[in-house]
Write an enzyme that holds these catalytic residues in place. Sequence first.
Site, mmCIF file in Angstrom:
data_model
loop_
_atom_site.group_PDB
_atom_site.id
_atom_site.type_symbol
_atom_site.label_atom_id
_atom_site.label_comp_id
_atom_site.label_asym_id
_atom_site.label_seq_id
_atom_site.Cartn_x
_atom_site.Cartn_y
_atom_site.Cartn_z
ATOM 1 N N THR A 379 0.834 -1.178 0.000
ATOM 2 C CA THR A 379 0.000 0.000 0.000
ATOM 3 C C THR A 379 0.880 1.242 0.000
ATOM 4 O O THR A 379 2.032 1.158 0.377
ATOM 5 C CB THR A 379 -0.845 -0.059 1.293
ATOM 6 O OG1 THR A 379 -1.515 -1.298 1.277
ATOM 7 C CG2 THR A 379 -1.796 1.087 1.424
ATOM 8 N N GLY A 471 0.730 -0.282 5.588
ATOM 9 C CA GLY A 471 1.143 -1.101 6.728
ATOM 10 C C GLY A 471 0.124 -2.141 7.149
ATOM 11 O O GLY A 471 0.190 -2.650 8.272
HETATM 12 O O1 DON Z 1 -6.625 -2.361 2.532
HETATM 13 C C1 DON Z 1 -5.914 -2.826 3.407
HETATM 14 O O2 DON Z 1 -6.146 -2.681 4.578
HETATM 15 C C2 DON Z 1 -4.660 -3.594 3.036
HETATM 16 N N1 DON Z 1 -4.828 -4.179 1.732
HETATM 17 C C3 DON Z 1 -3.481 -2.682 3.110
HETATM 18 C C4 DON Z 1 -2.184 -3.362 2.774
HETATM 19 C C5 DON Z 1 -0.983 -2.600 3.157
HETATM 20 O O3 DON Z 1 -1.056 -1.579 3.792
HETATM 21 C C6 DON Z 1 0.314 -3.179 2.772
HETATM 22 N N2 DON Z 1 1.375 -2.269 3.081
HETATM 23 N N3 DON Z 1 2.349 -2.397 3.674
#
Ligand code: DON
Length: 568
Positions: A379, A471
């Site tokens: 993300t 995260g």
């Molecule tokens: O939408 C979400 O909560 C997750 N897919 C976020 C993934 C994420 O933050 C990965 N990053 N480090």
Amino acid sequence: MRLRLLFLPVLLIGTHAFAQSASTIDPYQYTIRKEVTVQHGAVVSAHPLASHAGARILQQGGNAIDAAITTQLALAVVYPGAGNLGGGGFLVGHLSDGRNISIDYREMAPAKAHRDMYLDAAGNANTTLSQEGHLAAGVPGTVAGIFASLPYARLPLRKLIQPAITLAEKGFAITEKEARSLNAHAELFKRLNTKPTRFVKDTPWKAGDTLIQPELARTLKRIRDKGMEGFYGGETAAMIVAEMQRGKGIITTADLKAYKAKERKPIVFNYKDYTLITMPLPSSGGIVLQQMMGMVEKYPLSSWGFHSPQAIQLMVEAERRAYADRAEYLGDADFVKVPVKQLTDKKYLEQRMQDYVPNKAGSSVAVKAGAPLHESEQTTHLSVMDDQGNAVAVTTTLNGTYGSGVVVGGAGFFLNNEMDDFSVKPGVPNMYGLVGNEANAIAPGKRMLSSMTPTIVLQRQRPYLVVGTPGGSTIMTSVFQTLINILEFNMPVSQAVNETKFHHQWLPDQVDVEPDFPAGIISSLEQMGYKVTPRRSPIGRTEVIRVNNKGMLEAVGDKRGDDSAAGY
Ligand code: DON
């Protein structure tokens, strides 16, 4: 000072405002700037080239929305692990006319998806399938999100998308972190892709290597020339569907055609004298943030002080309770009834803390989801502010780093593995250890619960802070702690962002701490009865812009990544 990436594989961290104008940047030789203080407009994102592209749009007369669009599209090129066309995201905005907006372009389960699609014959969850490869992908939302944002922009898409096209077509020098990350994923890419991809080469990547993405440039041009149809129809859609067929995925032409970004009413709540604007469902982020802020509001955090055992314990207990509620109640409100009002009611939040015992660890066996009265959740985040009173927070994702690992053959972009954010089976943890329930079960057309928490804080009804982070499950606690660091502990922004963080998500019942978390605090928490687990990886990569008391914009990129600020 500048770094010649081609010759020195170590990025230099700058701490001063763009001394040179934001008008030029060399994609083969650029500098990471962790902090800028500027007068007119600022952008902070996960990559210097993307932040620069956005800042340049501001300088050319674009507003914060224009800059957010350009920065996002540039991230899809220069930050392929998370910046994306094949994923989804959320935009929260405060406009100069006082309106608050939020745009949901979360991925959606394909029509052929069903509740038990990741269970084997014995009913066991196969999370490899929800995390890797074609079946892990939800219908992408990012491009629809760009088009849903455009009415709030000033400049034509043709101009906003050009920096991304140029970066994809002409290439750019990759950073050391990107080189390491691509090398670490090379075997996965080889295993999952049915066609050669630009992300694997014969020899390992190194800092300063040029990444050129002609297929992606052509996809971007189709979007430029044909609009939504340039992605959700025609050649690009055909390439996505052909990729699905080669890899036993289930996204169809009809799924792509049906995808819509949705404008939602943002969550707006007060914390002391501040107004927070944040993302509603299908992100759990806003609700969980409101719950945690509401649970700690009446306690004297500022007099206890930053990283005092009392303050950390209170925040951990608030985190525990909010995540327990998340697991039980939250899901796509277009599909399930979620008692949002009750879960965020101040009285309910006060009651939730009634069994909190100072200096004594709570327990996730004893603390279950609350009982709100019935009615009578790789993300990347970017923050932008302009000088007209517009503020924009965008968090966008492929879920895991490089998403499903699948690049759409001929189209040059990674597909997400967002299906893993559904609860594939009640109680089975997703890749971030989050558990869920029926509210977040898979259904066709439903959007998987997210933790993304793009947030804007107003002070006296004017933009004061823009904040957000990637995260996974730690997003909400990182945003919570960054806000408390600034609003309660009066920290300078860079300290608030970079200070070591902790995290509790109800289950597993443990306090995760960053590798550099002070040993003395760990033992204080252990004496209270907490299980403290040092992580190998850092928590979050938070991007903040704050308006200081001279009216200047202080933009800070997290030390934990290549995050970089730009402005003028
Ligand atoms: O939408 C979400 O909560 C997750 N897919 C976020 C993934 C994420 O933050 C990965 N990053 N480090």
